[in-house]
Design a protein around this motif. Structure first.
Motif, PDB file in Angstrom:
ATOM      1  N   TYR A   1       0.861  -1.385  -0.139  1.00 16.65           N
ATOM      2  CA  TYR A   1      -0.039   0.092  -0.060  1.00 16.65           C
ATOM      3  C   TYR A   1       0.732   1.290   0.114  1.00 16.65           C
ATOM      4  CZ  TYR A   1      -3.536  -3.327   1.260  1.00 16.65           C
ATOM      5  OH  TYR A   1      -4.296  -4.443   1.188  1.00 16.65           O
TER       6      TYR A   1
ATOM      7  N   LEU B   1      -5.765   4.487  -7.752  1.00 13.23           N
ATOM      8  CA  LEU B   1      -6.731   5.579  -6.864  1.00 13.23           C
ATOM      9  C   LEU B   1      -8.077   5.939  -7.158  1.00 13.23           C
ATOM     10  CD1 LEU B   1      -4.002   8.129  -6.122  1.00 13.23           C
ATOM     11  CD2 LEU B   1      -4.306   6.602  -4.634  1.00 13.23           C
TER      12      LEU B   1
ATOM     13  N   VAL C   1      -5.561  14.454  -3.073  1.00 17.61           N
ATOM     14  CA  VAL C   1      -5.543  13.469  -2.249  1.00 17.61           C
ATOM     15  C   VAL C   1      -4.554  13.573  -1.008  1.00 17.61           C
ATOM     16  CG1 VAL C   1      -5.833  11.823  -4.127  1.00 17.61           C
ATOM     17  CG2 VAL C   1      -3.448  12.586  -3.658  1.00 17.61           C
ATOM     18  N   ARG C   2      -4.641  12.750  -0.112  1.00 17.66           N
ATOM     19  CA  ARG C   2      -3.867  12.995   1.135  1.00 17.66           C
ATOM     20  C   ARG C   2      -2.719  12.093   1.185  1.00 17.66           C
ATOM     21  NH1 ARG C   2      -4.378  15.479   5.561  1.00 17.66           N
ATOM     22  NH2 ARG C   2      -6.538  16.028   5.223  1.00 17.66           N
TER      23      ARG C   2
ATOM     24  N   ARG D   1       0.107  10.737   3.268  1.00 19.62           N
ATOM     25  CA  ARG D   1       0.666  10.639   4.697  1.00 19.62           C
ATOM     26  C   ARG D   1       1.909   9.735   4.959  1.00 19.62           C
ATOM     27  NH1 ARG D   1      -2.788  10.993   8.809  1.00 19.62           N
ATOM     28  NH2 ARG D   1      -4.805  10.911   7.396  1.00 19.62           N
TER      29      ARG D   1
ATOM     30  N   SER E   1       1.200  14.640   7.477  1.00 21.75           N
ATOM     31  CA  SER E   1       0.323  14.627   6.061  1.00 21.75           C
ATOM     32  C   SER E   1      -0.068  15.747   5.300  1.00 21.75           C
ATOM     33  CB  SER E   1      -0.895  13.676   6.337  1.00 21.75           C
ATOM     34  OG  SER E   1      -1.929  14.645   7.104  1.00 21.75           O
TER      35      SER E   1
ATOM     36  N   ARG F   1       1.883   6.965   2.037  1.00 17.46           N
ATOM     37  CA  ARG F   1       0.365   6.287   1.589  1.00 17.46           C
ATOM     38  C   ARG F   1      -0.438   7.408   0.918  1.00 17.46           C
ATOM     39  NH1 ARG F   1      -1.727   1.017   4.942  1.00 17.46           N
ATOM     40  NH2 ARG F   1       0.600   0.038   5.322  1.00 17.46           N
TER      41      ARG F   1
ATOM     42  N   GLU G   1      -4.224   8.609   0.185  1.00 22.12           N
ATOM     43  CA  GLU G   1      -5.535   8.345   0.704  1.00 22.12           C
ATOM     44  C   GLU G   1      -6.392   9.310  -0.016  1.00 22.12           C
ATOM     45  OE1 GLU G   1      -5.432   9.094   4.710  1.00 22.12           O
ATOM     46  OE2 GLU G   1      -4.108   7.343   5.296  1.00 22.12           O
TER      47      GLU G   1
END
Length: 918
Positions: free
Chosen positions: A815, A857, A865-866, A868, A873, A914, A916
């Motif tokens: 991930y 995604l 997008v985040r 992190r 983040s 990552r 998110e």
């Protein structure tokens, strides 16, 4: 001519009735000019391939078959040929060409920026017909049209010389401007909906022989006869391009590139060309600021501000000791400023917690200790270039042009070991994409021939291709070495360099550190464990104690260590020399805690930055073009910078502030001028000995002088030999080879190495005492001899030592992506943010992914997008980028908006993130 004396590769030909000499293969137009005969030209440029477009250089040439009109830029000199540039036919041909060029050329001279420095204007007078037979209506276009944020195009002025289009295509590799239409409708323009978005567009303005291309920041600002100018050295990055600074009424209005053969060839990047706008920006600091009891920064007198700064330093020394003071920054300073601050910190205060870098460079011992290459050696025909560093197009743009030329036209070969594609990838014989943190492992595998399996995320085929190129040891190897990403530890890069040097002892290294005078700052001792002259603290302790009175007892902290100590309350007084750790240090959280943890922050800066606005004392300093001195580029070339305007308000040079603080601390730096500062450097530094101001200011050394390579330090106890400025050699391969000897190379001047006078004086005294055995030595003579014998020996420059092996990060999980944090040429850094023509060119924050990672995604281009990491983040817009390999996440640093440095952790070998979807 004198520059051809002694050469064997000569041909003789007749020029206007006299026999002259030229070089074999030399273009006729150059050979004639070398022999005092100027041939008019428009399309010809010595740094580009000839095309014979304008025909202005037509002359009569007889090679034995009778005279014929020939474009002199398209033929080489031949033995026994006869050239007549003054014949009636030659003159009529040149007049006819000019008459044709002027048919449609508008009479814009009174309002054209080029008026007064226009080759068309000048040659119309010197070689034109005097009047035109054409009276028809001239051609008209809309004027001007902006083809980029900095360049305007007046198409009706264009004479179709092909200079701008050739530069864009051949030199910069950005074919964004070209000929459109045909016949009488031919014009130069950009393609529809495609602006001239080149990093080098300003060069086309400078080389345009008419006013067809003009620079928006200079347009209608002045006429050439209004300008005063002086040569200087650009400090935007560490390439050290030679420029002329042009001013009027105490304002800098323009920079122009100077054709320095060993450095920039006349080219400049647009960031360096147009950032003069920050010099007289209204936000410049012109008076000191001191934080009052209410917590606000208020204007103060210099006496009060300096008193507050000196009091804070004194209290720290008395309460916590010298190690409670730390100095960050200095890469924007001149060499003399940096020396003054190194002497203040290490010789007066007694702290070695000093670092000109902000955690984004390489250890000073590696930068200064590895065998150094020059730019000419890196771009040598037929050589091998190993790019193990940042994208030179983004961080060192004119070095990119030099390397690109070597790869495109001089049969050089490139191996690229970078985590993502660069501006040179199209020329790479092998492009290896290691995961950050695995660079040293990948380099070791290539050098050992372990290429049958994937290593560190790199493809086996790429590993094999790289090994094949590097196996050719007949080609000289130059390593362009730097941080490929600030999300990877510097130790990984140094370990890779050690592996290369062990496998190829003949390799030379060109350090790719971007900050303007970072190499001069390191040379002057603004680094932990170092003293001026690339001398390690322990090696130079006796020498500098004798000169300064004292030096620190032990090596101090680097930038990461300083900020960590400040965050923990162990640094009471933190001095920022033009440094902005909140914006630049690759760990935003640590930088914020450090500024909060230091009891007193003293900032010397030109603007109120994120960091200086949190200081307790802010001292305004003079910037580029406002102070004189010297600077040192990435190859160790020392060149002169020149003051042309006065600083705003009461801003002072950094060395003046250092000298005043030393006085208030009860000491005397012994520096009362720039010249005095450099004289002290020259007397103490083993790599600058003999390099006097008189030598640097000689016209023969206008391009600068390369200090001795660190790989060939002079021996301890060698006599101090003054530089002989008259000793010259021919430039070329022999001169380049001289750089491997313990000498200083300067284009046409090679200077003998020199060390400090102490050893020489001691040797002379001892010799004098033994010269006549019958003469009895008097007590006074014996005392003098004992004192000379007791004088410390000059130290040697440091040598590179291989580091301990670093740990490698673990494998990526399913991930995660490995982070690549990289800068761009245009950012929101202090100087560009205050240059109106450049500030909007910064691309803005963003996350770049490989198509495969992007598709996972399920978002659209530009969606936020985040991102992190274990440190923090940020929200970033995401896009697909063809230069990003699978498994990497590339973020741009230095942009306005979210601080991507909050994702980083100082000292981490690599950073995993990552992605998110909010």
């Amino acid at each position: 001519m004198t520059d051809l004396e002694g050469r064997t590769d000569l041909v003789t030909f007749t020029l206007n009735g006299r026999e002259v000499a030229g070089r074999k293969g030399e273009q006729l137009i150059d050979a004639c000019e070398r022999n005092g005969v100027y041939i008019p030209r428009f399309c010809y440029h010595p740094r580009m391939r000839p095309v014979g477009m304008c025909r202005q250089c037509l002359v009569e040439v007889d090679t034995g078959r009778g005279p014929a009109l020939t474009p002199s830029c398209m033929v080489n000199v031949t033995e026994g040929s006869s050239v007549d540039t003054d014949s009636h036919i030659s003159k009529r041909a040149q007049e006819g060409v000019l008459e044709m060029l002027l048919i449609n050329h508008p009479l814009d001279c009174p309002v054209c920026d080029k008026g007064g420095e226009c080759p068309l204007q000048d040659q119309a007078y010197s070689h034109g017909p005097g009047e035109s037979r054409f009276v028809e209506q001239k051609r008209h276009f809309e004027k001007p049209i902006p083809i980029s944020a900095t360049v305007y195009l007046d198409r009706e002025r264009c004479i179709l010389c092909d200079r701008c289009t050739r530069f864009a295509s051949e030199v910069a590799g950005d074919p964004l401007i070209h000929f459109l239409d045909r016949g009488n409708e031919t014009q130069v323009n950009t393609f529809p909906d495609e602006p001239f978005s080149s990093y080098f567009s300003g060069n086309t303005v400078q080389i345009c022989p008419v006013g067809a291309l003009t620079a928006a920041p200079y347009r209608f600002k002045a006429r050439p006869w209004d300008l005063e100018q002086a040569e200087s050295t650009c400090q935007t990055c560490s390439v050290g391009c030679r420029i002329t600074v042009q001013t009027s009424r105490n304002r800098v209005l323009r920079y122009q590139g100077v054709d320095a053969d060993p450095v920039n060839w006349g080219w400049l990047c647009d960031a360096g060309r147009f950032n003069f706008e920050n010099i007289d920006h209204p936000d410049r600091l012109g008076e000191p600021l001191v934080r009052d009891e209410s917590g606000e920064l208020r204007p103060a007198r210099w006496a009060d501000a300096l008193g507050a700064a000196a009091s804070a330093i004194r209290q720290t020394i008395d309460g916590r000791g010298p190690d409670g003071v730390a100095v960050l920054g200095g890469a924007r300073l001149t060499n003399e400023d940096a020396y003054a601050w190194a002497k203040l910190a290490k010789g007066v205060i007694g702290t070695d917690n000093v670092d000109a870098q902000l955690g984004d460079g390489l250890p000073a011992a590696a930068v200064l200790g590895l065998p150094r290459a020059t730019i000419d050696q890196a771009a040598a025909p037929g050589g091998t270039i190993l790019l193990l560093g940042p994208d030179p197009k983004e961080e060192l743009p004119v070095l990119f042009l030099r390397l690109r030329h070597a790869l495109a036209y001089d049969q050089a070969r490139l191996v690229e070991i970078t985590p993502a594609a660069t501006g040179l990838t199209a020329f790479a014989g092998a492009a290896v994409r290691p995961l950050p943190g695995h660079t040293a492992e990948v380099v070791a595998a290539i050098l050992a021939g372990r290429t049958t399996a994937a290593v560190g995320g790199a493809d086996p085929a790429a590993l094999a291709a790289a090994a094949g190129v590097l196996a050719d040891t007949s080609r000289p190897l130059t390593v362009v070495l730097g941080r490929t990403t600030v999300a990877e530890s510097a130790d990984v890069v140094v370990e890779a360099a050690a592996a290369i040097l062990a496998a190829r002892p003949d390799a030379r290294f060109l350090p790719a550190l971007a900050r303007g005078n970072v190499f001069g700052a390191l040379d002057m001792g603004l680094a932990p464990g170092l003293l001026p002259g690339r001398v390690e603290l322990d090696d130079g302790r006796a020498w500098f104690t004798d000169a300064w009175g004292s030096v620190p007892a032990a090596p101090g902290l680097d930038a990461t260590g300083i900020l960590t100590a400040a965050a923990e309350g162990r640094i009471d007084t933190l001095v920022l020399l033009g440094a902005d750790p909140l914006a630049d240090f690759p760990d935003a959280d640590l930088a914020a805690r450090a500024l909060a943890g230091a009891r007193t922050v003293i900032a010397l800066d030109r603007f109120l930055t994120d960091s200086s606005s949190k200081a307790d004392v802010v001292l305004p300093v003079a910037g580029f073009a406002e102070c004189s001195g010297t600077t040192t580029n990435l190859e160790g070339r020392v060149s002169v910078v020149t003051q042309k305007v006065t600083p705003p308000g009461t801003a002072r040079s950094d060395w003046m502030i250092a000298a005043e603080l030393a006085f208030r601390l009860g000491a005397d730096l012994g520096i009362e001028s720039v010249e005095q500062a450099w004289a002290e450097v020259e007397s103490l530094s083993p790599v600058h000995a003999g390099l006097t101001r008189e030598v640097l200011e000689r016209r023969a050394n206008a391009d600068g002088v390369v200090a001795p390579p660190a790989a060939t330090p002079v021996g301890i106890g060698s006599p101090r030999t003054p530089i002989d400025p008259e000793r010259t050699v021919e430039s070329g391969p022999d001169a380049a080879d001289a750089a491997t000897e313990p000498t200083v190379e300067s284009g046409d001047v090679v200077v003998a190495d020199a060390l400090a006078a102490h050893a020489d004086q001691a040797a002379d005294t001892a010799t004098a005492g033994d010269a006549d055995g019958d003469d009895a030595e008097t007590p006074a003579e014996a005392a003098d001899t004992d004192e000379a014998a007791a004088a410390p020996a000059p130290p040697s420059p440091l040598r590179f030592r291989a580091p301990d092996t670093t740990s490698t990060p673990g494998p990526l999980d399913a991930y995660a992506l490995r982070l690549v944090a990289t800068p761009t040429l245009y950012d929101r850094g202090t100087l560009l943010a205050h240059s109106p023509s450049l500030v909007e060119l910064a691309p803005g924050p963003g996350l770049r992914l490989h198509r495969t990672d992007f598709d996972k995604l399920g978002v659209a281009e530009g969606d936020e997008v985040r991102v992190r990491s274990s440190s923090g983040s940020v929200l970033l817009p995401v896009s697909v980028h063809p230069g990003v390999p699978k498994g990497r996440a590339v973020v741009l640093t230095g942009q306005e908006g979210p601080q991507v440095t909050s994702l980083l952790s100082a000292g981490a070998t690599a950073v995993d993130v990552r992605i998110e979807v909010p």
